[in-house]
Design an enzyme around this catalytic site. Structure first.
Site: not given
Length: 265
Positions: A19, A64, A123, A141, A155, A159, A188
């Site tokens: 994505i 990372d 933040r 999400s 997982y 989310k 997806v």
């Protein structure tokens, strides 16, 4: 910001594949300036070169994002390049299998990327956005946040955090000119499922058979940029998932173990 929709500066995490990579190419093609981050520098370099060859603008920094020091360094580099208009918190990974068999390092890494990094980068980005009165935070999400089913304990929990965090932010930011949105995706077609299978004690994710082309995510995110809202489901009909657990949770409970055992064998 709506007046400048064709010239935004966008940071995308997890941009080396799936994505994130698709969004980077799509948004660059729409005239946006892209800054990408992920761990695989070779892929980021190739993607950046491809975008530039197509006439787009793209920079990258490999690292990372589970590392807090890298996140601070990343945001400093991004802000040196210009005004950050959009932060797309896309980086994340999953696991499918029994939680008690999940290696704790995998669980720790999932929480660090899916939750901690997302919150920290948000933040770091927000103060400047709020000060100037414009900006977009888009958190990738999943419908799993509202469907805590078998095999996806960590997982799904991560989310659910993203959904709650984004909703709270959306309400906090009302009237500031800055918006926070959650793009709640169904399955997806990406490397996500391959990576889940490769984890120790992991397994194939049944939802993969229902996966949609990643291009549909590109179009949905573009609509979200043009008309911000608290949450968008992709595909749209998946908005019904918010009612599945409250209405049918008691029926799903006895099926969970059976479905997981069937999927794992």
């Amino acid at each position: 910001m709506a007046d400048n929709i064709d010239n935004m500066y966008v940071l995308i995490t997890g941009a080396s594949s799936g994505i994130g990579a698709s969004l980077a190419k799509f948004l660059a093609g729409q005239g946006q300036q892209i800054f990408m981050t992920a761990r695989r520098e070779d892929r980021l370099e190739a993607l950046s070169r491809d975008i530039r060859e197509q006439g787009g603008r793209a920079d990258y920094l490999a690292g990372d994002i589970s590392d807090a020091d890298f996140r601070v360094f990343l945001m400093e580099k991004v802000q040196e390049k210009g005004r950050l208009d959009v932060l797309i918190n896309n980086a994340g990974f999953g696991y499918y299998g029994y939680f008690y068999q999940m290696q704790w390092q995998d669980a720790h890494n999932l929480l660090a990327v899916n939750m901690e990094a997302l919150a920290h980068l948000t933040r770091l980005a927000l103060p400047e956005m709020v000060a100037r009165g414009s900006g977009r935070i888009i958190n990738i999400s999943s419908i799993a946040g509202a469907l805590p089913n078998q095999g996806i304990a960590m997982y799904s929990a991560s989310k659910a955090f993203v959904d709650a965090f984004t909703t709270s932010l959306y309400r906090e930011l009302r009237g500031s000119g800055v918006t926070a949105s959650a793009l709640r995706l169904g399955p997806v077609e990406t490397e996500f499922y391959k990576q889940a299978r490769q984890k120790e004690n992991g397994g194939p994710v049944p939802a993969e058979r229902f996966a949609i082309p990643v291009e549909r995510v590109n179009r949905a995110l573009w609509r979200l940029l043009r008309r911000p809202r608290r949450a968008m489901y992709v595909p749209g009909w998946l908005s019904i998932t918010r009612w599945v657990e409250p209405l049918f949770g008691a029926l799903i409970d006895p099926l969970g173990p059976l479905l997981l055992r069937k999927a794992k064998h």
